[in-house]
Motif scaffolding. Structure first.
Motif, short mmCIF file in Angstrom:
data_model
loop_
_atom_site.label_atom_id
_atom_site.label_comp_id
_atom_site.label_asym_id
_atom_site.label_seq_id
_atom_site.Cartn_x
_atom_site.Cartn_y
_atom_site.Cartn_z
N HIS A 362 0.83 -1.20 0.00
CA HIS A 362 0.00 0.00 0.00
C HIS A 362 0.87 1.26 0.00
O HIS A 362 1.88 1.33 0.68
N ASP A 363 0.48 2.25 -0.79
CA ASP A 363 1.15 3.54 -0.82
C ASP A 363 2.62 3.41 -1.22
O ASP A 363 3.50 4.07 -0.68
N HIS A 364 2.89 2.56 -2.20
CA HIS A 364 4.26 2.32 -2.65
C HIS A 364 4.76 3.44 -3.56
O HIS A 364 5.89 3.91 -3.41
N TYR A 365 3.91 3.86 -4.51
CA TYR A 365 4.32 4.83 -5.52
C TYR A 365 3.97 6.27 -5.12
O TYR A 365 3.03 6.50 -4.37
N TYR A 366 4.72 7.20 -5.68
CA TYR A 366 4.44 8.62 -5.46
C TYR A 366 3.35 9.05 -6.45
O TYR A 366 3.62 9.23 -7.64
N THR A 367 2.14 9.20 -5.98
CA THR A 367 0.94 9.54 -6.75
C THR A 367 0.57 8.43 -7.72
O THR A 367 1.32 7.47 -7.92
N ILE A 368 -0.54 8.58 -8.39
CA ILE A 368 -1.03 7.58 -9.33
C ILE A 368 -0.21 7.61 -10.62
O ILE A 368 -0.19 6.65 -11.39
N ASP A 369 0.48 8.73 -10.88
CA ASP A 369 1.34 8.86 -12.04
C ASP A 369 2.78 9.06 -11.56
O ASP A 369 3.31 10.17 -11.54
N PRO A 370 3.45 7.98 -11.16
CA PRO A 370 4.75 8.14 -10.51
C PRO A 370 5.93 8.35 -11.45
O PRO A 370 7.02 8.68 -11.01
N GLU A 371 5.72 8.17 -12.76
CA GLU A 371 6.83 8.31 -13.71
C GLU A 371 6.91 9.74 -14.21
O GLU A 371 5.94 10.27 -14.76
N ILE A 372 8.05 10.38 -14.03
CA ILE A 372 8.23 11.75 -14.51
C ILE A 372 9.15 11.74 -15.70
O ILE A 372 10.11 10.97 -15.78
N LEU A 373 8.84 12.60 -16.67
CA LEU A 373 9.59 12.67 -17.91
C LEU A 373 10.07 14.11 -18.10
O LEU A 373 9.29 15.05 -18.00
N ALA A 374 11.38 14.28 -18.34
CA ALA A 374 11.93 15.63 -18.46
C ALA A 374 12.94 15.71 -19.60
O ALA A 374 13.69 14.76 -19.88
N ALA A 375 12.94 16.86 -20.28
CA ALA A 375 13.97 17.16 -21.28
C ALA A 375 15.23 17.62 -20.55
O ALA A 375 15.15 18.31 -19.54
#
Length: 376
Positions: A362-375
């Protein structure tokens, strides 16, 4: 008549069961033009629910339990309707790698299926050793750290048990096979200099021949690309550091220190107040940060305050610095898990600070969208 009716009912039930539960594949190919490569200023581009494998600088490939799919272009703010998708039943996705525009998926039944990343059509398929099952919600392990699946030049390497095989990424033809020591395949990796390393030995990725005089193992790789491939260095069984960008490893005493890494001919050390480089260049950058990778003459860092920083790999000059959050999300602590660094982008999975090793907790990931993408 009753007996005949019973036979018909049973046959119909069997047919329905086979259609629902029997082995099946569904392919949906791309109908839109292949996206162009994206060039944008440094900064966060978006976030996704699943971990994206950036392929050819143009598309993002995702792995589900029984699905491989792609969207694009790379800098979409969120996940979009798939450009193409490939589903199998009942096998699970074990891992996914890419060589150029070819996306190779490995499945738990041993099937290797290569898809043309531009169209989603099947390029080739071949048998192989069975792979482990799909793990986690986001598919990060499957696309960024697939067990026993690596790339080396134009080859895809598959390791399982005491067997290693190399197939051409272009057509799936078998290039060579090799025998491995017991129990080493789960901790295998490929060096930037073209060596497959596993347990106490090393093998040439072009021929499968045993490499003599290799540092004593088991070894710990450092500075690897996705799929534990193109690793820039290692620490041997005694803790001594070696640079592995060439065919023969070179001793690097600076890499002996735990926490140091190697990439692009550099040994990069982090301390509480600086990141320092030695080897191909010598410089120091003031700040507390973790090294994510080196690509296109850029060193990519994640600071203790959760900012992404890029430095010039030759001079250490700071090129960009920005917070690793999207504009519309709350700013709270998180910790990095797995990631991919390309020439133009970094994709990174974020976990809760107290997350353990079980992705289903439970509560493993940071938010429901845990993947961040950056240039970068």
């Amino acid at each position: 008549m009753r007996a005949l009716a019973a036979v018909v009912v049973l046959a119909t039930a069997a047919l329905i069961g086979w259609r629902v539960l029997g082995p099946a594949e569904v392919i949906e190919v791309a109908t839109e033009p292949y996206p162009v490569a994206v060039v944008r200023a440094p900064g966060v581009a978006g976030k996704t629910t699943q971990a994206p494998l950036i392929v050819d600088g143009r598309i993002r490939v995702y792995a589900g339990k029984r699905l491989v799919k792609a969207d694009g272009p790379v800098d979409f703010r969120t996940m979009h309707t798939p450009r193409w998708s490939f589903r199998r039943w009942p096998a699970q996705v074990s891992g996914v790698v890419a060589v150029g525009t070819t996306v190779v998926s490995r499945w738990t039944d041993g099937e290797l299926v290569a898809l043309d990343g531009r169209t989603g059509t099947v390029a080739w398929r071949a048998g192989g050793p069975a792979g482990p099952g799909f793990a986690g919600r986001t598919g990060a392990a499957a696309v960024w750290a697939p067990p026993g699946l690596h790339v080396a030049g134009t080859s895809v390497l598959v390791a399982a048990g005491q067997r290693l095989l190399a197939r051409s990424a272009a057509d799936g033809s078998l290039r060579w096979t090799a025998d491995l020591p017991p129990g080493c395949a789960d901790n295998s990796f490929v060096t930037a200099g073209g060596r497959f390393v596993c347990g106490t030995g090393a093998w040439d990725v072009l021929s499968g021949a045993v490499v003599r005089g290799w540092p004593s193992g088991p070894s710990t790789p450092v500075g690897c690309d996705v799929a534990r491939s193109a690793c820039g260095g290692l620490r041997d069984a005694s803790g001594q550091g070696w640079l592995t960008g060439d065919r023969r490893p070179h001793r690097a005493t600076a890499l002996d220190q735990p926490g140091t890494t190697a990439a692009g001919g550099l040994v990069l050390a982090t301390s509480g107040d600086a990141v320092t480089a030695s080897g191909a260049a010598s410089w120091s950058w003031p700040g507390n940060a973790q090294v994510l990778g080196v690509r296109a003459n850029k060193v990519v860092l994640l600071t203790a305050t959760l900012e992404l920083v890029t430095l010039d790999a030759q001079t250490g000059r700071q090129l960009a610095r920005f917070a690793a959050y999207t504009d519309n999300e709350r700013v709270e602590p998180w910790k990095p898990h797995l990631w991919q660094v390309t020439d133009a982008f970094v994709a990174l999975e974020r976990l809760r600070p107290g997350a353990g090793a079980d992705p289903d907790e439970h509560d493993h990931y940071y938010t429901i969208d845990p993947e961040i993408l950056a240039a970068i």
